[in-house]
Design a protein around this motif. Structure first.
Motif, mmCIF file in Angstrom:
data_model
loop_
_atom_site.group_PDB
_atom_site.id
_atom_site.type_symbol
_atom_site.label_atom_id
_atom_site.label_comp_id
_atom_site.label_asym_id
_atom_site.label_seq_id
_atom_site.Cartn_x
_atom_site.Cartn_y
_atom_site.Cartn_z
ATOM 1 N N ASN A 87 0.833 -1.199 0.000
ATOM 2 C CA ASN A 87 0.000 0.000 0.000
ATOM 3 C C ASN A 87 0.873 1.256 0.000
ATOM 4 O O ASN A 87 1.691 1.445 0.911
ATOM 5 C CB ASN A 87 -0.903 0.000 1.240
ATOM 6 C CG ASN A 87 -2.095 0.922 1.077
ATOM 7 O OD1 ASN A 87 -2.849 0.797 0.119
ATOM 8 N ND2 ASN A 87 -2.256 1.839 2.005
ATOM 9 N N PRO A 88 0.731 2.144 -0.983
ATOM 10 C CA PRO A 88 1.536 3.372 -0.976
ATOM 11 C C PRO A 88 0.984 4.383 0.023
ATOM 12 O O PRO A 88 -0.185 4.320 0.407
ATOM 13 C CB PRO A 88 1.371 3.890 -2.405
ATOM 14 C CG PRO A 88 0.015 3.406 -2.808
ATOM 15 C CD PRO A 88 -0.149 2.063 -2.156
ATOM 16 N N SER A 89 1.819 5.297 0.444
ATOM 17 C CA SER A 89 1.309 6.440 1.204
ATOM 18 C C SER A 89 0.970 7.546 0.215
ATOM 19 O O SER A 89 1.435 7.546 -0.925
ATOM 20 C CB SER A 89 2.338 6.921 2.225
ATOM 21 O OG SER A 89 3.474 7.439 1.571
ATOM 22 N N MET A 90 0.142 8.488 0.672
ATOM 23 C CA MET A 90 -0.274 9.585 -0.203
ATOM 24 C C MET A 90 -0.101 10.905 0.538
ATOM 25 O O MET A 90 -0.615 11.078 1.642
ATOM 26 C CB MET A 90 -1.730 9.420 -0.633
ATOM 27 C CG MET A 90 -2.238 10.569 -1.496
ATOM 28 S SD MET A 90 -3.816 10.189 -2.302
ATOM 29 C CE MET A 90 -4.881 9.938 -0.877
ATOM 30 N N LEU A 91 0.618 11.819 -0.083
ATOM 31 C CA LEU A 91 0.812 13.163 0.453
ATOM 32 C C LEU A 91 -0.130 14.111 -0.278
ATOM 33 O O LEU A 91 -0.251 14.049 -1.498
ATOM 34 C CB LEU A 91 2.258 13.608 0.239
ATOM 35 C CG LEU A 91 2.644 15.017 0.723
ATOM 36 C CD1 LEU A 91 2.608 15.099 2.242
ATOM 37 C CD2 LEU A 91 4.025 15.397 0.201
ATOM 38 N N TYR A 92 -0.823 14.972 0.482
ATOM 39 C CA TYR A 92 -1.656 15.980 -0.177
ATOM 40 C C TYR A 92 -1.286 17.365 0.333
ATOM 41 O O TYR A 92 -0.854 17.538 1.461
ATOM 42 C CB TYR A 92 -3.157 15.700 0.054
ATOM 43 C CG TYR A 92 -3.689 16.063 1.427
ATOM 44 C CD1 TYR A 92 -4.237 17.323 1.679
ATOM 45 C CD2 TYR A 92 -3.666 15.142 2.476
ATOM 46 C CE1 TYR A 92 -4.736 17.654 2.935
ATOM 47 C CE2 TYR A 92 -4.160 15.466 3.728
ATOM 48 C CZ TYR A 92 -4.695 16.726 3.953
ATOM 49 O OH TYR A 92 -5.176 17.055 5.204
ATOM 50 N N LEU A 93 -1.452 18.358 -0.540
ATOM 51 C CA LEU A 93 -1.192 19.744 -0.161
ATOM 52 C C LEU A 93 -1.969 20.656 -1.084
ATOM 53 O O LEU A 93 -2.626 20.214 -2.034
ATOM 54 C CB LEU A 93 0.298 20.066 -0.203
ATOM 55 C CG LEU A 93 0.974 20.048 -1.571
ATOM 56 C CD1 LEU A 93 2.097 21.085 -1.618
ATOM 57 C CD2 LEU A 93 1.570 18.655 -1.840
ATOM 58 N N HIS A 94 -1.921 21.964 -0.791
ATOM 59 C CA HIS A 94 -2.632 22.982 -1.561
ATOM 60 C C HIS A 94 -1.630 24.045 -2.005
ATOM 61 O O HIS A 94 -0.664 24.322 -1.293
ATOM 62 C CB HIS A 94 -3.707 23.657 -0.710
ATOM 63 C CG HIS A 94 -4.626 22.711 -0.004
ATOM 64 N ND1 HIS A 94 -4.280 22.110 1.204
ATOM 65 C CD2 HIS A 94 -5.854 22.263 -0.327
ATOM 66 C CE1 HIS A 94 -5.276 21.324 1.573
ATOM 67 N NE2 HIS A 94 -6.243 21.404 0.674
ATOM 68 N N PRO A 95 -1.855 24.687 -3.145
ATOM 69 C CA PRO A 95 -0.921 25.735 -3.583
ATOM 70 C C PRO A 95 -0.760 26.864 -2.575
ATOM 71 O O PRO A 95 0.342 27.409 -2.422
ATOM 72 C CB PRO A 95 -1.565 26.231 -4.888
ATOM 73 C CG PRO A 95 -2.329 25.064 -5.399
ATOM 74 C CD PRO A 95 -2.869 24.384 -4.182
ATOM 75 N N TRP A 96 -1.820 27.237 -1.868
ATOM 76 C CA TRP A 96 -1.698 28.344 -0.905
ATOM 77 C C TRP A 96 -0.806 28.002 0.283
ATOM 78 O O TRP A 96 -0.385 28.902 1.027
ATOM 79 C CB TRP A 96 -3.082 28.803 -0.427
ATOM 80 C CG TRP A 96 -3.995 27.747 0.124
ATOM 81 C CD1 TRP A 96 -4.999 27.104 -0.536
ATOM 82 C CD2 TRP A 96 -4.000 27.206 1.456
ATOM 83 N NE1 TRP A 96 -5.626 26.197 0.293
ATOM 84 C CE2 TRP A 96 -5.037 26.246 1.519
ATOM 85 C CE3 TRP A 96 -3.232 27.446 2.603
ATOM 86 C CZ2 TRP A 96 -5.326 25.531 2.672
ATOM 87 C CZ3 TRP A 96 -3.511 26.728 3.756
ATOM 88 C CH2 TRP A 96 -4.547 25.781 3.790
ATOM 89 N N GLU A 97 -0.458 26.713 0.444
ATOM 90 C CA GLU A 97 0.382 26.322 1.578
ATOM 91 C C GLU A 97 1.858 26.662 1.360
ATOM 92 O O GLU A 97 2.654 26.544 2.295
ATOM 93 C CB GLU A 97 0.206 24.834 1.876
ATOM 94 C CG GLU A 97 -1.170 24.518 2.454
ATOM 95 C CD GLU A 97 -1.349 23.065 2.820
ATOM 96 O OE1 GLU A 97 -1.367 22.758 4.027
ATOM 97 O OE2 GLU A 97 -1.463 22.224 1.897
ATOM 98 N N VAL A 98 2.228 27.064 0.140
ATOM 99 C CA VAL A 98 3.608 27.525 -0.093
ATOM 100 C C VAL A 98 3.629 29.040 -0.280
ATOM 101 O O VAL A 98 4.555 29.591 -0.868
ATOM 102 C CB VAL A 98 4.257 26.818 -1.317
ATOM 103 C CG1 VAL A 98 4.446 25.332 -1.027
ATOM 104 C CG2 VAL A 98 3.427 27.024 -2.586
ATOM 105 N N ASP A 99 2.613 29.714 0.278
ATOM 106 C CA ASP A 99 2.464 31.158 0.094
ATOM 107 C C ASP A 99 2.281 31.852 1.445
ATOM 108 O O ASP A 99 1.169 32.258 1.803
ATOM 109 C CB ASP A 99 1.254 31.425 -0.813
ATOM 110 C CG ASP A 99 1.039 32.904 -1.105
ATOM 111 O OD1 ASP A 99 1.962 33.706 -0.833
ATOM 112 O OD2 ASP A 99 -0.046 33.244 -1.605
ATOM 113 N N PRO A 100 3.364 32.028 2.200
ATOM 114 C CA PRO A 100 3.233 32.669 3.513
ATOM 115 C C PRO A 100 2.836 34.139 3.433
ATOM 116 O O PRO A 100 2.400 34.705 4.449
ATOM 117 C CB PRO A 100 4.626 32.503 4.130
ATOM 118 C CG PRO A 100 5.548 32.302 2.979
ATOM 119 C CD PRO A 100 4.747 31.578 1.943
ATOM 120 N N GLU A 101 2.954 34.757 2.276
ATOM 121 C CA GLU A 101 2.620 36.181 2.134
ATOM 122 C C GLU A 101 1.168 36.413 1.715
ATOM 123 O O GLU A 101 0.776 37.555 1.477
ATOM 124 C CB GLU A 101 3.552 36.821 1.092
ATOM 125 C CG GLU A 101 5.032 36.609 1.341
ATOM 126 C CD GLU A 101 5.473 37.078 2.724
ATOM 127 O OE1 GLU A 101 4.917 38.080 3.222
ATOM 128 O OE2 GLU A 101 6.364 36.425 3.302
#
Length: 282
Positions: free
Chosen positions: A217-231
């Motif tokens: 079973n693979p693991s799955m990473l999820y994220l959103h574009p706004w999460e690399v935008d601290p400004e």
């Protein structure tokens, strides 16, 4: 061993469920959009690390930024649906849900000419209150879902749901469910991605991924574009819990993401499922 799955939920910072009581959908057009620049930032990072993933795109974004979708596809990533209006599934009627996924799929296909087979509900909102959604997804031609989070949360989650990739039967046919990843550490559950990725030490996320990936079973990473935008602009009048969930750890997301991308192998949903099906038939 199968690669892990990399997924991105493509939505703008003002479209998250935690802010919907402050920002009406009719106001979205007037707000400064940052989704294109932030997604391009991720595309560059993924290219630098030579990884490909699956982008679950909001139909509203696809309709307004078709060139962005074409860049995602041209870079070798898979396109999938995140709904059109970022509405929680359990707040919709079955017909509203059907209309929403149709509109989202059309927006993505119109922009790219690509067929859309996979779906992820906004805020993982297929829960015990909205299991009826699976039959509609199958009727509408979707073959893969990634919406049922096997944790307990005030907005989403099915705590006793399966952790592994599996087939889910409906009256209309079968759909493959790829649950968001959760590792077990004694009695604790460690989710992989999103706010959990920003909040937990990166070593904990990597431990969780290795633990999940110890078998087929693979693991799955999820994220959103706004999460690399601290400004990104701060939304006023948001409750403490929503504020914490959205803004915690933004300044370290990109650095942590580079670590993980360099440590593990990743692939889009479609590639990993092909390997999973081959193993199941072996």
């Amino acid at each position: 061993m199968n690669p892990n799955i990399l997924t991105v939920d493509v939505e703008d910072y003002f479209q998250v469920s935690g802010f919907e009581h402050r920002i009406k959908r009719s106001e979205w057009e007037a707000l400064p959009s940052r989704v294109e620049a932030n997604t391009d930032r991720l595309l560059q990072l993924f290219d630098d690390c030579n990884v490909r993933g699956t982008f679950f795109v909001l139909g509203w974004v696809a309709h307004r930024h078709p060139e962005l979708l074409r860049r995602i596809a041209a870079a070798g990533h898979e396109l999938a649906s995140h709904g059109y209006w970022h509405q929680l599934v359990y707040n919709l009627t079955p017909q509203q849900f059907r209309d929403d996924i149709r509109d989202s799929r059309s927006a993505i296909s119109d922009a790219t000419g690509k067929r859309v087979d996979a779906y992820r509900a906004p805020s993982f909102s297929i829960t015990s209150k909205s299991m009826w959604a699976f039959e509609i997804l199958v009727e509408e031609g979707f073959t893969v879902d990634s919406s049922v989070f096997p944790i307990r949360h005030d907005r989403y989650g099915v705590p006793d749901a399966q952790h592994e990739i599996h087939h889910r039967e409906t009256a209309a046919g079968t759909i493959v469910e790829i649950p968001p990843s959760v590792a077990l550490l004694g009695p604790l559950k460690i989710p992989v991605g999103g706010g959990y990725f920003r909040m937990f030490p990166v070593a904990m996320t990597m431990y969780a991924m290795r633990s999940i990936h110890s078998g087929q079973n693979p693991s799955m990473l999820y994220l959103h574009p706004w999460e690399v935008d601290p400004e990104q602009p701060r939304i006023a009048g948001v409750g403490l819990r929503s504020r914490f969930r959205h803004y915690v750890g933004l300044r370290r997301t990109e650095r942590r993401l580079k670590q993980v991308l360099n440590e593990f192998r990743f692939a889009p949903v479609c590639d990993v499922l092909q390997r999973w099906n081959d193993n199941a038939l072996a």
